[in-house]
Design an enzyme around this catalytic site. Structure first.
Site, short mmCIF file in Angstrom:
data_model
loop_
_atom_site.label_atom_id
_atom_site.label_comp_id
_atom_site.label_asym_id
_atom_site.label_seq_id
_atom_site.Cartn_x
_atom_site.Cartn_y
_atom_site.Cartn_z
N HIS A 17 -4.21 12.24 -51.16
CA HIS A 17 -3.95 11.44 -52.36
C HIS A 17 -2.45 11.13 -52.48
O HIS A 17 -2.06 10.00 -52.76
CB HIS A 17 -4.34 12.22 -53.63
CG HIS A 17 -5.79 12.53 -53.77
ND1 HIS A 17 -6.25 13.80 -54.03
CD2 HIS A 17 -6.89 11.74 -53.73
CE1 HIS A 17 -7.58 13.77 -54.15
NE2 HIS A 17 -7.98 12.54 -53.95
N LYS A 41 -20.11 15.61 -64.48
CA LYS A 41 -19.83 16.23 -63.18
C LYS A 41 -19.07 17.54 -63.40
O LYS A 41 -18.07 17.57 -64.13
CB LYS A 41 -18.96 15.26 -62.36
CG LYS A 41 -18.87 15.60 -60.89
CD LYS A 41 -18.23 14.42 -60.15
CE LYS A 41 -17.56 14.84 -58.85
NZ LYS A 41 -16.77 13.78 -58.27
N ARG A 90 -10.42 6.45 -45.74
CA ARG A 90 -10.26 7.44 -44.67
C ARG A 90 -10.98 7.03 -43.40
O ARG A 90 -10.46 7.13 -42.31
CB ARG A 90 -10.80 8.80 -45.13
CG ARG A 90 -9.90 9.50 -46.10
CD ARG A 90 -10.59 10.66 -46.74
NE ARG A 90 -11.69 10.19 -47.56
CZ ARG A 90 -12.12 10.80 -48.66
NH1 ARG A 90 -11.56 11.91 -49.04
NH2 ARG A 90 -13.11 10.30 -49.35
N SER A 127 -11.14 16.45 -51.55
CA SER A 127 -11.00 17.55 -52.51
C SER A 127 -12.18 18.51 -52.46
O SER A 127 -12.01 19.73 -52.58
CB SER A 127 -10.87 17.00 -53.93
OG SER A 127 -9.73 16.22 -54.05
O1 PNS Z 1 -12.14 10.55 -56.53
P1 PNS Z 1 -13.47 9.88 -56.71
O2 PNS Z 1 -14.42 10.78 -57.47
O3 PNS Z 1 -14.04 9.36 -55.43
O4 PNS Z 1 -13.18 8.58 -57.64
C1 PNS Z 1 -14.21 7.69 -57.98
C2 PNS Z 1 -13.76 6.74 -59.11
C3 PNS Z 1 -13.23 7.51 -60.28
C4 PNS Z 1 -12.67 5.84 -58.59
C5 PNS Z 1 -14.99 5.90 -59.49
O5 PNS Z 1 -16.09 6.75 -59.68
C6 PNS Z 1 -14.80 5.09 -60.75
O6 PNS Z 1 -14.08 4.11 -60.76
N1 PNS Z 1 -15.44 5.55 -61.86
C7 PNS Z 1 -15.32 4.94 -63.15
C8 PNS Z 1 -16.67 4.39 -63.64
C9 PNS Z 1 -16.87 2.97 -63.16
O7 PNS Z 1 -16.05 2.09 -63.35
N2 PNS Z 1 -18.02 2.75 -62.48
C10 PNS Z 1 -18.40 1.48 -61.92
C11 PNS Z 1 -17.81 1.31 -60.53
S1 PNS Z 1 -18.22 -0.27 -59.86
#
Ligand code: PNS
Length: 159
Positions: A17, A41, A90, A127
């Site tokens: 990150h 979660k 990645r 993570s």
């Molecule tokens: O570190 P992560 O858990 O892979 O991050 C995922 C994240 C937070 C970037 C993604 O889940 C997100 O944007 N969540 C917010 C909810 C949202 O906007 N959902 C619709 C996505 S199209």
């Protein structure tokens, strides 16, 4: 001002990150690292703890700010006048899901997503693996900053 958001769970922040955040900070006037508040979660660290760890490890970058959000990322972007998301990629395995989210975010709100290829040193790093390895006594030094390593040890000792 050119601003970009770098969203994620950051449970906890890793060197992968940090690499993306630091490189984004070199490209944009301001980088907002946005921690998702996800009540459904289970996480190892609270959102407050994750925000604090991110503040500690990004303190040397004057143009990096840490924030939190719940709900849709596009709403966070709209509320903060941000039109661009930056994500680390990645491997091919990341691509499909990331592309769907990027296209959905564009469809919903014309929010653009830029992908930055991860430093190959960290292409295997996530993570969830850090949490699992640390939980079973494995060595995660070199994968997370020292301050995060100390917090991980503390938290897992409490379990
Ligand atoms: O570190 P992560 O858990 O892979 O991050 C995922 C994240 C937070 C970037 C993604 O889940 C997100 O944007 N969540 C917010 C909810 C949202 O906007 N959902 C619709 C996505 S199209």
């Amino acid at each position: 001002m050119r601003r970009v958001v770098c969203p994620g769970s950051f449970d906890p922040v890793t060197f992968g990150h940090l690499d993306i955040i630091a490189r984004a900070a070199g490209l944009y006037d301001e980088v907002i690292v946005a921690v998702l508040i996800n009540v459904t979660k289970q996480s190892l660290f609270t959102v407050d703890e994750r925000v604090q760890m991110l503040r500690d490890v990004t303190s040397r970058y004057a143009n990096v700010k840490i924030d939190r959000f719940h709900g849709l990322l596009v709403d966070f972007c709209a509320n903060n006048g941000i039109t661009t998301v930056i994500k680390g990629l990645r491997a091919v395995s990341d691509f499909e899901y990331e592309m769907q989210m990027a296209q959905m975010n564009y469809r919903m709100a014309k929010v653009e997503t830029l992908f930055m290829t991860t430093n190959p040193l960290y292409s295997f790093l996530r993570s969830s693996l850090v949490r699992e390895i640390a939980r079973y006594g494995g060595d995660v030094s070199g994968l997370v900053p020292e301050s995060v390593l100390a917090r991980l040890r503390e938290r897992l000792a409490e379990e």
